[in-house]
Write a protein that holds these residues in place. Structure first.
Motif, PDB file in Angstrom:
ATOM      1  N   GLU A  97      17.395 -67.401   2.177  1.00 55.79           N
ATOM      2  CA  GLU A  97      17.714 -66.423   1.149  1.00 55.79           C
ATOM      3  C   GLU A  97      17.488 -64.995   1.663  1.00 55.79           C
ATOM      4  O   GLU A  97      18.293 -64.094   1.448  1.00 55.79           O
ATOM      5  CB  GLU A  97      16.827 -66.687  -0.067  1.00 55.79           C
ATOM      6  N   LEU A  98      16.378 -64.835   2.351  1.00 55.36           N
ATOM      7  CA  LEU A  98      16.044 -63.527   2.902  1.00 55.36           C
ATOM      8  C   LEU A  98      17.086 -63.106   3.929  1.00 55.36           C
ATOM      9  O   LEU A  98      17.524 -61.957   3.963  1.00 55.36           O
ATOM     10  CB  LEU A  98      14.651 -63.584   3.545  1.00 55.36           C
ATOM     11  N   ASN A  99      17.492 -64.057   4.783  1.00 54.36           N
ATOM     12  CA  ASN A  99      18.506 -63.742   5.783  1.00 54.36           C
ATOM     13  C   ASN A  99      19.805 -63.313   5.118  1.00 54.36           C
ATOM     14  O   ASN A  99      20.490 -62.407   5.599  1.00 54.36           O
ATOM     15  CB  ASN A  99      18.747 -64.951   6.694  1.00 54.36           C
ATOM     16  N   ARG A 100      20.133 -63.973   4.015  1.00 54.64           N
ATOM     17  CA  ARG A 100      21.355 -63.615   3.297  1.00 54.64           C
ATOM     18  C   ARG A 100      21.257 -62.204   2.743  1.00 54.64           C
ATOM     19  O   ARG A 100      22.196 -61.418   2.836  1.00 54.64           O
ATOM     20  CB  ARG A 100      21.561 -64.599   2.141  1.00 54.64           C
ATOM     21  N   PHE A 101      20.111 -61.894   2.191  1.00 46.40           N
ATOM     22  CA  PHE A 101      19.883 -60.549   1.648  1.00 46.40           C
ATOM     23  C   PHE A 101      19.981 -59.504   2.761  1.00 46.40           C
ATOM     24  O   PHE A 101      20.642 -58.479   2.632  1.00 46.40           O
ATOM     25  CB  PHE A 101      18.513 -60.488   0.959  1.00 46.40           C
ATOM     26  N   THR A 102      19.315 -59.805   3.886  1.00 50.16           N
ATOM     27  CA  THR A 102      19.357 -58.898   5.035  1.00 50.16           C
ATOM     28  C   THR A 102      20.791 -58.642   5.470  1.00 50.16           C
ATOM     29  O   THR A 102      21.186 -57.505   5.721  1.00 50.16           O
ATOM     30  CB  THR A 102      18.561 -59.508   6.212  1.00 50.16           C
ATOM     31  N   ALA A 103      21.567 -59.704   5.547  1.00 46.98           N
ATOM     32  CA  ALA A 103      22.950 -59.557   6.002  1.00 46.98           C
ATOM     33  C   ALA A 103      23.736 -58.650   5.064  1.00 46.98           C
ATOM     34  O   ALA A 103      24.655 -57.947   5.488  1.00 46.98           O
ATOM     35  CB  ALA A 103      23.607 -60.935   6.102  1.00 46.98           C
ATOM     36  N   LYS A 104      23.373 -58.655   3.789  1.00 51.01           N
ATOM     37  CA  LYS A 104      24.122 -57.849   2.825  1.00 51.01           C
ATOM     38  C   LYS A 104      23.796 -56.362   2.920  1.00 51.01           C
ATOM     39  O   LYS A 104      24.648 -55.523   2.656  1.00 51.01           O
ATOM     40  CB  LYS A 104      23.848 -58.336   1.402  1.00 51.01           C
ATOM     41  N   ILE A 105      22.559 -56.051   3.245  1.00 48.28           N
ATOM     42  CA  ILE A 105      22.202 -54.620   3.303  1.00 48.28           C
ATOM     43  C   ILE A 105      22.298 -54.085   4.730  1.00 48.28           C
ATOM     44  O   ILE A 105      22.000 -52.933   4.994  1.00 48.28           O
ATOM     45  CB  ILE A 105      20.788 -54.348   2.738  1.00 48.28           C
ATOM     46  N   SER A 106      22.734 -54.907   5.665  1.00 49.77           N
ATOM     47  CA  SER A 106      22.763 -54.492   7.066  1.00 49.77           C
ATOM     48  C   SER A 106      23.918 -55.190   7.771  1.00 49.77           C
ATOM     49  O   SER A 106      23.840 -56.383   8.045  1.00 49.77           O
ATOM     50  CB  SER A 106      21.420 -54.863   7.708  1.00 49.77           C
ATOM     51  N   ASP A 107      24.982 -54.445   8.060  1.00 51.45           N
ATOM     52  CA  ASP A 107      26.118 -55.080   8.745  1.00 51.45           C
ATOM     53  C   ASP A 107      26.271 -54.640  10.197  1.00 51.45           C
ATOM     54  O   ASP A 107      27.250 -54.970  10.845  1.00 51.45           O
ATOM     55  CB  ASP A 107      27.416 -54.886   7.956  1.00 51.45           C
ATOM     56  N   LYS A 108      25.304 -53.869  10.691  1.00 56.85           N
ATOM     57  CA  LYS A 108      25.347 -53.443  12.093  1.00 56.85           C
ATOM     58  C   LYS A 108      24.012 -53.770  12.757  1.00 56.85           C
ATOM     59  O   LYS A 108      22.985 -53.834  12.088  1.00 56.85           O
ATOM     60  CB  LYS A 108      25.583 -51.932  12.189  1.00 56.85           C
ATOM     61  N   ALA A 109      24.032 -53.916  14.075  1.00 54.79           N
ATOM     62  CA  ALA A 109      22.795 -54.239  14.778  1.00 54.79           C
ATOM     63  C   ALA A 109      22.837 -53.647  16.174  1.00 54.79           C
ATOM     64  O   ALA A 109      23.906 -53.448  16.759  1.00 54.79           O
ATOM     65  CB  ALA A 109      22.607 -55.745  14.854  1.00 54.79           C
ATOM     66  N   LEU A 110      21.640 -53.325  16.691  1.00 50.94           N
ATOM     67  CA  LEU A 110      21.563 -52.730  18.027  1.00 50.94           C
ATOM     68  C   LEU A 110      21.818 -53.786  19.097  1.00 50.94           C
ATOM     69  O   LEU A 110      21.372 -54.932  18.985  1.00 50.94           O
ATOM     70  CB  LEU A 110      20.186 -52.092  18.244  1.00 50.94           C
ATOM     71  N   ARG A 111      22.495 -53.382  20.132  1.00 50.71           N
ATOM     72  CA  ARG A 111      22.814 -54.214  21.297  1.00 50.71           C
ATOM     73  C   ARG A 111      21.569 -54.943  21.798  1.00 50.71           C
ATOM     74  O   ARG A 111      20.518 -54.326  21.987  1.00 50.71           O
ATOM     75  CB  ARG A 111      23.333 -53.260  22.370  1.00 50.71           C
ATOM     76  N   TYR A 112      21.698 -56.238  22.024  1.00 49.47           N
ATOM     77  CA  TYR A 112      20.557 -57.051  22.441  1.00 49.47           C
ATOM     78  C   TYR A 112      20.630 -57.345  23.945  1.00 49.47           C
ATOM     79  O   TYR A 112      19.618 -57.547  24.607  1.00 49.47           O
ATOM     80  CB  TYR A 112      20.576 -58.347  21.639  1.00 49.47           C
ATOM     81  N   ASP A 113      21.835 -57.381  24.454  1.00 46.67           N
ATOM     82  CA  ASP A 113      22.041 -57.487  25.912  1.00 46.67           C
ATOM     83  C   ASP A 113      23.410 -56.883  26.212  1.00 46.67           C
ATOM     84  O   ASP A 113      24.050 -56.332  25.302  1.00 46.67           O
ATOM     85  CB  ASP A 113      21.935 -58.937  26.401  1.00 46.67           C
ATOM     86  N   LEU A 114      23.836 -56.930  27.475  1.00 43.68           N
ATOM     87  CA  LEU A 114      25.134 -56.343  27.811  1.00 43.68           C
ATOM     88  C   LEU A 114      26.227 -57.400  27.940  1.00 43.68           C
ATOM     89  O   LEU A 114      27.410 -57.069  28.068  1.00 43.68           O
ATOM     90  CB  LEU A 114      25.030 -55.556  29.122  1.00 43.68           C
ATOM     91  N   THR A 115      25.836 -58.678  27.910  1.00 44.61           N
ATOM     92  CA  THR A 115      26.798 -59.741  28.180  1.00 44.61           C
ATOM     93  C   THR A 115      27.713 -60.000  26.990  1.00 44.61           C
ATOM     94  O   THR A 115      28.938 -60.103  27.150  1.00 44.61           O
ATOM     95  CB  THR A 115      26.057 -61.028  28.592  1.00 44.61           C
ATOM     96  N   VAL A 116      27.126 -60.100  25.795  1.00 47.39           N
ATOM     97  CA  VAL A 116      27.948 -60.362  24.609  1.00 47.39           C
ATOM     98  C   VAL A 116      28.891 -59.179  24.328  1.00 47.39           C
ATOM     99  O   VAL A 116      30.091 -59.388  24.107  1.00 47.39           O
ATOM    100  CB  VAL A 116      27.053 -60.711  23.396  1.00 47.39           C
ATOM    101  N   PRO A 117      28.387 -57.921  24.377  1.00 55.15           N
ATOM    102  CA  PRO A 117      29.340 -56.807  24.214  1.00 55.15           C
ATOM    103  C   PRO A 117      30.439 -56.806  25.288  1.00 55.15           C
ATOM    104  O   PRO A 117      31.586 -56.475  25.006  1.00 55.15           O
ATOM    105  CB  PRO A 117      28.445 -55.559  24.347  1.00 55.15           C
ATOM    106  N   PHE A 118      30.076 -57.205  26.498  1.00 51.90           N
ATOM    107  CA  PHE A 118      31.076 -57.287  27.569  1.00 51.90           C
ATOM    108  C   PHE A 118      32.142 -58.327  27.223  1.00 51.90           C
ATOM    109  O   PHE A 118      33.345 -58.076  27.362  1.00 51.90           O
ATOM    110  CB  PHE A 118      30.383 -57.631  28.890  1.00 51.90           C
ATOM    111  N   ALA A 119      31.704 -59.495  26.748  1.00 49.73           N
ATOM    112  CA  ALA A 119      32.660 -60.540  26.365  1.00 49.73           C
ATOM    113  C   ALA A 119      33.589 -60.024  25.261  1.00 49.73           C
ATOM    114  O   ALA A 119      34.810 -60.215  25.304  1.00 49.73           O
ATOM    115  CB  ALA A 119      31.915 -61.795  25.896  1.00 49.73           C
TER     116      ALA A 119
END
Lengths: 468, 468
Positions: B104-126
């Motif tokens: 439930e908390l994760n769902r709430f978090t997802a609703k008030i936050s749709d952006k996130a800081l880069r965690y590594d360079l591989t996924v953004p590269f893909a």
């Protein structure tokens, strides 16, 4: 189901060509920053929210990106209390939100978010100076080139993440700082080949002096905004606007010289001196401007024009002395490509009083667009390889890789096409990558090289390849 | 009340000396990346949360910094529904949170936050590759040096913001890529003067083959973890642990050669070949390793040792072929200073199938610490000025500033002390800043210069000053 990837609003990827061009601009800046004695620092991308909030006005607070506390932010020791009237809040739309509700929401936000992304480089710099005051030698000259983030409405050329490139000095009230900041602008733009920029200079004390003289200290901004429209709406238009804003007829008579404020810098300063004779602060501003402009002109600029512009009112809320703004060469449609000024109490917000700072900022994205429009990026700016060795099968590949290894050691950007694909495919790859030369065959120490642009074929040895 | 400034947990400022040293390391990397045909890209600091979430496992999701939606996130059109059982949630402590509540908390978090800081360079590269697939020439070789953010528990030397420096190539299964990535590690570390690094190499297929041969495909990780302790707990200890993990006596007999796995790479490959004869995948791994190691050794490394290490199991969750890890020279206490591997389906998560990638990463912070510990930073790395002109009052200052301007134009880092302070103060300033020369006086074109370290006084002209 695979996810269709996208980018957040107001952000962008930078391609290899774009990164190479941006790095070129920043390396020119870095060179001159360091020649002028500025040294680099870097600060974290996010700061404590309390460090940033309240420093940029109400609008700024709203545009600061806040980071959600990590972990189970609802459950940790400092547990979040939800707004009492949450139900009421939720039943309202954004349009009908009341002041009380906004305050409540802000309180809630502060509880679930104690960090925020950097909004500019100045506040983090002030924090850095205060935290390191004992280790630093003052005056401390620093430059900083890092991204900042603002939740602004994205527009063409305006992003939510963008670089600021700032040079500031704190701990000295000497006007030589202003002199060399003008020279620094000139040096950077001259090396970038951007001839004909105008460095506009003004002084907060001049503006205060004018307002004082006309008895309208409370209407300083109205006055300046109106005066700035002289080019567009003419003297009558400006006067009409000033009268509408409550500036008196008598005041307009007093400042009549500003409506035909032309001539050399010396002539302008003489006019200002007459106008501001009764204002101690205004006369101080004239004196400061005279020192700066005289020294700058005596030392000479390489390409920039220095222009005393009494309508320049940038950063009126915080600048206390010199104000700078740089205009792109005439003919290029672009807002200012740089700006700055002196602020007498930079670090006071963090408890270090009486430390004066002065600094300038370069608008990287706009400078990029201007250089692009004027075709001023050197053609040599590329990160693309110079040579592609064709892959003619396993055995030739070994010989090619030996040459590739030697060339890389010599600093030549080189690569081997990884598979023994059809030559046509390999050739097209070189073209698409912008690689100027392909090595089509090897016999002993003899390499058959084709210049893609000219079609010319060379038969040369490894040493010649290195200096191609 | 002034605010006492501080930094968020796990972040740090970088001083001029630190920035200069980091820039040195990155410029060495950049040079070799480009010599090897890798080109730079940059991606935004934040991505859509949906781009990052679910890509790094449950632990990763938790460590991703989320950005609070801007504006009145409670009031916009896609209004946030609070968790139904919010009251219940709030009355619980973090320890007693149930799975349902977490969801439930994760769902709430997802609703008030749709952006996130880069965690590594591989996924953004893909993501970049998929979004730009039509414009790119494949194989696409890119490097990227940018910060990433993780809400990890901060430790000595582990920050919540740190740089990754990655080189990857996508769109080619050719093993020449692995060969040149080993060479790239070697080239960078050789230029940094870091002699004696060990580049460990393994192959996921070897590990799978071993597990297959001993009939314990489900215990691959247990097996590898145990084997990795051979140095510490000896053969008996390892065998004991393996038996405890449910690996059979018969299996241990089969893999007996791994307990005395020494000798040259060729000898090790021969042993593996015998061990894995019954595993098609294992034999493929041996073949790949043989090609890579033979080519690397034939082409020659400058300083690094290549070591076939069958216990290397880094990134077992995603690597499908080669696995790399770089160990600092013996005697330096430091975890791995680099790592990487091949992943057969890098871009599949974003809908582009069958694109193989292989890449390596350099650990900037750790490399920095190693160079510092071994005293390997060149003494010439500094951004400090070379010359400080003393300020002997207004008139001398003008002459000094003329010389300063000329020296800066010639690329010499120079500054004028801004005020006519006591000479002792100016001298101490030069010392504290690490400026090696002070110009104490000027007469015409004759400058009296003191070398602070040696105390030597020179009387030279402007041209000599330029080449000091």
């Amino acid at each position: 189901m695979a996810q269709k990837p996208g980018l957040p609003t107001g952000t962008r990827d930078l391609s290899p060509a774009e990164v190479a061009k941006r790095n070129y601009i920043m390396s020119v800046m870095r060179h001159h920053f360091e020649c002028f004695g500025y040294q680099p620092i870097e600060t974290p991308s996010f700061e404590n929210a309390s460090t940033l909030m309240g420093k940029y006005g109400e609008e700024g607070d709203r545009l600061i990106f806040k980071i959600l506390n990590s972990g189970n932010y609802f459950y940790d020791k400092n547990r979040v209390e939800l707004p009492e009237s949450l139900d009421a809040l939720l039943s309202n739309s954004a349009e009908t939100i009341t002041l009380e509700q906004r305050i409540e929401l802000n309180r809630f936000t502060a509880k679930i978010s104690d960090k925020a992304l950097r909004y500019d480089l100045t506040v983090p710099f002030a924090r850095y100076v205060v935290m390191n005051q004992n280790a630093l030698a003052f005056p401390f000259k620093r430059y900083q080139m890092q991204p900042v983030w603002r939740a602004d409405k994205p527009q063409k050329g305006r992003y939510r993440e963008f670089y600021q490139c700032d040079a500031d000095v704190v701990g000295s009230t000497s006007l030589w700082q202003e002199v060399e900041l003008v020279q620094l602008y000139d040096a950077v733009f001259a090396e970038l080949g951007l001839n004909g920029v105008t460095i506009k200079i003004n002084n907060r004390k001049i503006l205060s002096g004018i307002a004082e003289v006309i008895g309208a200290s409370d209407k300083l901004i109205d006055f300046t905004v109106a005066l700035d429209k002289l080019d567009k709406i003419g003297e009558d238009g400006v006067k009409k606007e000033m009268l509408e804003k409550g500036i008196s007829e008598a005041a307009l008579t007093l400042v009549q010289p500003l409506f035909s404020f032309t001539g050399s810098t010396t002539e302008k300063l003489t006019q200002l001196e007459q106008l501001l004779a009764q204002s101690e602060e205004g006369m101080k501003g004239v004196e400061e401007l005279r020192f700066i402009t005289e020294q700058v002109l005596q030392l000479g600029l390489q390409q920039a024009q220095l222009d005393l512009d009494v309508t320049l009112a940038r950063g009126l809320n915080y600048y206390t002395g010199a104000i700078f703004e740089v205009a792109a060469p005439a003919g290029v449609k672009m807002g200012s490509i740089g700006g700055g000024g002196r602020y007498d109490d930079l670090t006071g917000i963090f408890g270090l009083k009486n430390v004066s700072g002065v600094g300038i900022s370069f608008g990287l994205d706009r400078i990029y667009l201007v250089l692009e429009e004027l075709g001023l990026f050197p053609e040599t700016i590329t990160s693309a390889p110079k040579l592609l060795f064709f892959n003619n099968g396993p055995e030739q590949a070994v010989a090619a890789m030996q040459a590739v290894t030697a060339l890389r050691k010599a600093g030549v950007r080189t690569e081997l096409y990884p598979d023994a694909a059809k030559l046509d495919k390999q050739f097209k790859f070189a073209e698409k990558r912008g690689i100027p030369y392909v090595v089509r065959g090897i016999e002993g120490n003899v390499y058959s090289v084709k210049n893609i642009a000219s079609g010319e074929v060379l038969t040369i040895d490894l040493e010649q390849l290195k200096t191609l």
